[in-house]
Scaffold this motif. Sequence first.
Motif, short mmCIF file in Angstrom:
data_model
loop_
_atom_site.label_atom_id
_atom_site.label_comp_id
_atom_site.label_asym_id
_atom_site.label_seq_id
_atom_site.Cartn_x
_atom_site.Cartn_y
_atom_site.Cartn_z
N LEU A 1 0.84 -1.19 0.00
CA LEU A 1 0.00 0.00 0.00
C LEU A 1 0.88 1.25 0.00
CD1 LEU A 1 -2.51 -1.41 2.50
CD2 LEU A 1 -2.89 -0.97 0.08
N LEU A 2 0.30 2.31 -0.50
CA LEU A 2 1.06 3.54 -0.64
C LEU A 2 1.39 4.17 0.72
CD1 LEU A 2 2.30 5.51 -2.56
CD2 LEU A 2 0.09 6.61 -2.82
N ALA A 3 0.40 4.18 1.61
CA ALA A 3 0.59 4.90 2.87
C ALA A 3 1.84 4.45 3.63
CB ALA A 3 -0.66 4.77 3.73
N PRO A 4 2.06 3.14 3.84
CA PRO A 4 3.27 2.74 4.56
C PRO A 4 4.55 3.11 3.82
CG PRO A 4 1.96 0.81 3.93
CD PRO A 4 1.16 2.01 3.60
N ILE A 5 4.55 3.04 2.49
CA ILE A 5 5.75 3.42 1.73
C ILE A 5 6.07 4.88 2.00
CG2 ILE A 5 6.72 3.75 -0.57
CD1 ILE A 5 4.95 1.56 -1.58
N VAL A 6 5.03 5.69 1.86
CA VAL A 6 5.23 7.13 2.02
C VAL A 6 5.71 7.44 3.43
CG1 VAL A 6 3.93 9.26 2.23
CG2 VAL A 6 3.68 7.85 0.20
N SER A 7 5.09 6.79 4.42
CA SER A 7 5.47 7.15 5.79
C SER A 7 6.89 6.66 6.10
CB SER A 7 4.46 6.61 6.80
OG SER A 7 4.67 5.24 7.02
N ALA A 8 7.35 5.64 5.37
CA ALA A 8 8.71 5.17 5.62
C ALA A 8 9.74 6.05 4.91
CB ALA A 8 8.85 3.72 5.17
N GLN A 9 9.38 6.57 3.73
CA GLN A 9 10.39 7.24 2.91
C GLN A 9 10.40 8.76 3.00
OE1 GLN A 9 10.77 5.85 -1.02
NE2 GLN A 9 10.67 3.70 -0.46
N TRP A 10 9.28 9.35 3.42
CA TRP A 10 9.26 10.81 3.46
C TRP A 10 9.54 11.28 4.86
CZ3 TRP A 10 4.35 12.73 0.40
CH2 TRP A 10 4.44 12.26 -0.92
N SER A 11 10.11 12.49 4.93
CA SER A 11 10.24 13.09 6.25
C SER A 11 8.94 13.80 6.59
CB SER A 11 11.39 14.10 6.24
OG SER A 11 11.05 15.16 5.38
N LEU A 12 8.72 14.00 7.87
CA LEU A 12 7.51 14.71 8.29
C LEU A 12 7.42 16.10 7.67
CD1 LEU A 12 4.96 14.69 10.06
CD2 LEU A 12 6.33 15.65 11.90
N PRO A 13 8.53 16.88 7.64
CA PRO A 13 8.43 18.21 7.01
C PRO A 13 7.96 18.14 5.56
CG PRO A 13 10.46 18.07 8.27
CD PRO A 13 9.85 16.69 8.28
N THR A 14 8.41 17.14 4.80
CA THR A 14 7.96 17.01 3.41
C THR A 14 6.46 16.77 3.36
OG1 THR A 14 10.08 16.20 2.60
CG2 THR A 14 8.13 15.55 1.37
N ALA A 15 5.97 15.88 4.21
CA ALA A 15 4.54 15.57 4.21
C ALA A 15 3.73 16.81 4.56
CB ALA A 15 4.25 14.45 5.20
N LEU A 16 4.17 17.53 5.60
CA LEU A 16 3.43 18.74 6.00
C LEU A 16 3.46 19.77 4.88
CD1 LEU A 16 4.52 19.10 9.73
CD2 LEU A 16 2.40 18.14 8.79
N SER A 17 4.60 19.86 4.21
CA SER A 17 4.73 20.83 3.13
C SER A 17 3.76 20.50 1.99
CB SER A 17 6.18 20.83 2.66
OG SER A 17 6.29 21.51 1.44
N LEU A 18 3.63 19.21 1.68
CA LEU A 18 2.71 18.83 0.61
C LEU A 18 1.26 19.09 1.02
CD1 LEU A 18 2.52 17.68 -2.21
CD2 LEU A 18 2.41 15.39 -1.25
N LEU A 19 0.94 18.87 2.30
CA LEU A 19 -0.40 19.19 2.79
C LEU A 19 -0.67 20.68 2.60
CD1 LEU A 19 -0.81 17.15 6.11
CD2 LEU A 19 -2.10 16.88 4.00
N ALA A 20 0.29 21.50 2.99
CA ALA A 20 0.12 22.96 2.85
C ALA A 20 -0.04 23.32 1.38
CB ALA A 20 1.32 23.69 3.44
N TRP A 21 0.72 22.66 0.52
CA TRP A 21 0.62 22.90 -0.92
C TRP A 21 -0.81 22.69 -1.39
CZ3 TRP A 21 3.56 24.71 -4.85
CH2 TRP A 21 3.15 24.38 -6.16
N TYR A 22 -1.41 21.60 -0.93
CA TYR A 22 -2.75 21.27 -1.43
C TYR A 22 -3.86 22.09 -0.80
CZ TYR A 22 -1.86 17.92 -4.98
OH TYR A 22 -1.49 17.36 -6.17
N VAL A 23 -3.57 22.85 0.26
CA VAL A 23 -4.58 23.79 0.74
C VAL A 23 -4.84 24.82 -0.37
CG1 VAL A 23 -5.03 25.65 2.39
CG2 VAL A 23 -4.04 23.51 3.17
N PHE A 24 -3.80 25.17 -1.11
CA PHE A 24 -3.94 26.18 -2.17
C PHE A 24 -4.02 25.56 -3.55
CE2 PHE A 24 -1.86 27.97 1.50
CZ PHE A 24 -2.68 29.04 1.76
N ALA A 25 -3.21 24.53 -3.77
CA ALA A 25 -3.25 23.72 -4.98
C ALA A 25 -3.87 24.39 -6.19
CB ALA A 25 -3.97 22.42 -4.68
N PRO A 26 -3.12 25.18 -6.92
CA PRO A 26 -3.67 25.89 -8.06
C PRO A 26 -3.95 24.95 -9.23
CG PRO A 26 -1.31 26.18 -7.96
CD PRO A 26 -1.68 25.42 -6.75
N GLN A 27 -3.40 23.73 -9.17
CA GLN A 27 -3.40 22.93 -10.38
C GLN A 27 -4.70 22.17 -10.58
OE1 GLN A 27 -2.10 22.65 -7.56
NE2 GLN A 27 -0.57 21.07 -7.43
#
Lengths: 613, 92
Positions: free
Chosen positions: A543-569
């Motif tokens: 599953l994706l979730a365990p991969i992501v939680s193993a390979q990403w740092s917390l700051p990266t995850a938070l940064s992507l969350l913040a990105w999608y609050v605005f997410a112009p795309q």
Amino acid sequence: MSASTATLRIALVGNPNCGKTALFNRLTGSRQKVANYAGVTVERKEGRFADGNGRVVQVLDLPGTYSLAATSPDEAITRDVCLGRVAGEPKPDLLVCVVDATNLRLHLRFVLEVQRLGLPMLLALNCTDLAEKRGIRIDHDRLQAGLGIPVVETVAVRSGGTQALVRRLGQTLPPASKALPEGADLHAAVNHLLADAVQMPRRTAEIDDRIDRVLLHPVWGLAILAVVMFLMFQAVFSWAEPLMGGIETLVGWAGQGVGALLPEGVLKSLLVDGILAGIGGVVVFLPQILILFLFILALEESGYLPRAAFLLDRFMVGAGLTGRSFIPLLSSFACAVPGIMATRSIQDPRERLATILVAPLMTCSARLPIYALLIAAFIPSRTVWGLFNLQGLVLFALYVAGIVSALAVASVMKWWRRSKLEHALLLELPSYRLPNLNDLALGLWERAMIFLRRVGGIILALTVILWALSSFPTPPEGATGPAIDYSFAGRLGHALQWLFAPIGFNWQICIALIPGLAAREVAVSALATVYALSATDDAAADLLAPIVSAQWSLPTALSLLAWYVFAPQCISTLAAIRRETLSWRIVAIAAGYLFALAYLASFLTYRLALAFA
Amino acid sequence: MTIAKDSSSLPDGRSLLTLPRLKEARVLSVTDHRAGDVIARRLRELGFVPGELVRVVAQGPLGGDPLLVQVGFTRFALRRAEAERVQVEPLP
Ligand SMILES: Nc1nc2c(ncn2[C@@H]2O[C@H](COP(=O)(O)OP(=O)(O)OP(=O)(O)O)[C@@H](O)[C@H]2O)c(=O)[nH]1
Ligand SMILES: [Mg+2]
């Protein structure tokens, strides 16, 4: 007799919220949006059915309006159709004036106004079930005689509730309607009609008065509004969990099954790493999307939304919006496209533009999969303060972040382009209605189908394209490292990294952002495909979730969350903005400011998280 | 049609804004704030015409704005600037 072969063209007109669209749906078998507030329909919709004699009847559903002197873009559509001002479209053969039998004092005035157009007319006395419940007695013959046009009773929400109307449409066309002389007092005429033909024990429904006393209370009302909104986001997380688990098991099981059956090779990679990983990664979020819609549909039908607009008006005015912006903005939680269209019921062009520009900041349901993925991977499922689920709390915070930034952006726009004119609220608060369970179920079923069609259509297509771009060209002889590094997508991801490295995005995220332009959910399926392909061992069905939680740092995850609050795309949102404003400049402004805010928010989040972590 | 009536010349006339909550009143007139006032016109269309019964049912949480006004069989939310245009006479 020749008339029975030609198409009969009728238009449904009337005040907002009298049941025109409900009638239209029942007559033509369509599924246009029906909800309990004024201003649901904002464009003309066409449908047809065959009456008892086999004649085709073409029906137009129009936006509701209080008067032919239109004050907003949606009202202007109705006026133009009635006056025959639409190019290439003759006036309708027959106007079916729809009125709510519990709201005749207001609705009959419009009927008298429409009579001045001198077209053949028919009165559909709708909501007679509600009138009966409230003990309102309407003398059919007297009303018909007083108005001088045929009157039929309808109950648009009951099957068979339009029989009388269909039967009357099968008979000869009524003559062109006579009207009161110019300058006559229409209000006085309505009061006269009411005195003659209607008996009403009470002017309002007692239950509405009682509920409003609580829900519109200055303190309790706001508290209840906050609780309702909060519950909605808690439910999205806590109720969905068991259902999501089931879907995950199913997808994993299918992946293993297919993996075991097929030989190693391109086909297996396409099916397992491309389609199953990508599509499975998105389908898991169906339960959460349906729970969100369950709340939205129930709120829309209950009549609570305009009340929320009433409670929040002052706060919205402070930010340069209006209570009228509330419903379009709330619709944007489902998707910004209908939200942007719903702004047609806002009279003031400046307020309308401000609402259009901030609508993409409302967290649409397509962003839910991304939030849900990252929250599930990085936020522990704990109970805080003995009551709330921490994951639900974070989701709530992300929604709030969207709302707060919308208010902030609108305030900035207010300073920038101040409006000198005064603008009205003039918002009707409808009677409360208990949502019909069948309709709710049907609405959810439709939502599920829309989502699954998206998954089977655009999301599948993009996933396959991305799989191809990530698999070819294949690595040269003797290459080390994962094959994806040598592919088009891999190179593109690495090339984009200079732009996104300052906000903590790795090259996999950079790849996923691109197909996410066409549909936001694809960002999730794209990540799933990219990670499935870069996996060196054969744990592709992971599953994706365990991969992501193993390979990403917390700051990266938070940064992507913040990105999608605005997410112009989101291309459909930008296209809707273009359609509604007819201006590429505004599209550029919207895309530009959203991108800038997204980058800034991610940058700050990433740096702060790094500093504290 | 758009002649503004001066409320001070009317017996007991006062703005809807000053009407206490749940007090029955009768509409006397709707004042135009300028020539061709669209808001005043719409108010008349919605039923704020002389003789009609009105009542303030609720007030918004912040500064008592907007007002929820019952006229005819319908409830409308009006901002204070809109409600100010409506002159009423409280019933005894
Ligand atoms: N009980 C009952 N409810 C009805 C009836 N007709 C419509 N409704 C409800 O009335 C509300 C408004 O219905 P719509 O069909 O959206 O009204 P509309 O006239 O199209 O509204 P606009 O598009 O905003 O002008 C919905 O909540 C319907 O479920 C009826 O005959 N009986
Ligand atoms: Mg409608």
